[in-house]
Design a protein around this motif. Structure first.
Motif, PDB file in Angstrom:
ATOM      1  N   PRO A 185       0.849  -1.198   0.000  1.00  0.00           N
ATOM      2  CA  PRO A 185       0.000   0.000   0.000  1.00  0.00           C
ATOM      3  C   PRO A 185       0.885   1.248   0.000  1.00  0.00           C
ATOM      4  N   PRO A 186       0.415   2.329  -0.632  1.00  0.00           N
ATOM      5  CA  PRO A 186       1.238   3.545  -0.726  1.00  0.00           C
ATOM      6  C   PRO A 186       1.788   4.031   0.614  1.00  0.00           C
ATOM      7  N   ALA A 187       1.032   3.891   1.676  1.00  0.00           N
ATOM      8  CA  ALA A 187       1.483   4.372   2.990  1.00  0.00           C
ATOM      9  C   ALA A 187       2.667   3.562   3.521  1.00  0.00           C
ATOM     10  N   ASP A 188       2.809   2.310   3.080  1.00  0.00           N
ATOM     11  CA  ASP A 188       3.877   1.437   3.576  1.00  0.00           C
ATOM     12  C   ASP A 188       5.053   1.322   2.620  1.00  0.00           C
ATOM     13  N   ARG A 189       4.908   1.844   1.428  1.00  0.00           N
ATOM     14  CA  ARG A 189       5.913   1.649   0.375  1.00  0.00           C
ATOM     15  C   ARG A 189       7.275   2.229   0.732  1.00  0.00           C
ATOM     16  N   SER A 190       7.328   3.444   1.255  1.00  0.00           N
ATOM     17  CA  SER A 190       8.633   4.064   1.549  1.00  0.00           C
ATOM     18  C   SER A 190       9.360   3.306   2.667  1.00  0.00           C
ATOM     19  N   ALA A 191       8.622   2.801   3.648  1.00  0.00           N
ATOM     20  CA  ALA A 191       9.251   2.016   4.727  1.00  0.00           C
ATOM     21  C   ALA A 191       9.824   0.713   4.167  1.00  0.00           C
TER      22      ALA A 191
END
Length: 131
Positions: free
Chosen positions: A90-96
């Motif tokens: 999901p976009p919210a978890d992608r950078s992590a």
């Protein structure tokens, strides 16, 4: 184990090793892959895998190396594959996910491939809500 089982295992191992030796295209190729093969065989005594299966895989890898069939991709390919898996998050978890794969920030890596895999962990502090 009884004597029959030991004899069968030794006979099977000798057959696998002989077949692997005959399948190599040249003695030069065999000498080039021999040290890697011996390392892989030594690992078979310390892994949580059936020893005979481990020895078969070491023989198969030796054969493929002799044929020139074992190659490694450039490191950038591995990174691209890891980041492609992050793209599915999901976009919210992608950078992590990307930070974990790159090992940046406060990422720690534990484990080993032989032990079953690498565990990557990034701790992200989340402030408590103001009440």
């Amino acid at each position: 184990m009884n004597k029959t089982v030991h004899t069968t295992i030794r006979s099977s191992l000798a057959l696998v090793l002989a077949a692997g030796s005959l399948a190599l295209p040249s003695l030069g190729a065999a000498q080039g892959t021999e040290s890697g093969y011996l390392r892989e065989r030594a690992v078979c005594d310390g892994v949580l895998q059936d020893r005979n299966a481990c020895l078969r895989e070491a023989g198969a890898a030796r054969y493929e190396a002799g044929r020139g069939g074992l190659t490694s991709a450039p490191p950038t390919t591995y990174e691209q594959n890891a980041l492609a898996r992050c793209a599915l998050q999901p976009p919210a978890d992608r950078s992590a996910c990307e930070a974990r794969m790159r090992g940046t920030g406060t990422t720690s890596v534990e484990g080993s491939v032989l032990g079953g895999g690498l565990i990557r962990e990034t701790v992200t502090p989340i402030p408590a809500p103001v009440q």
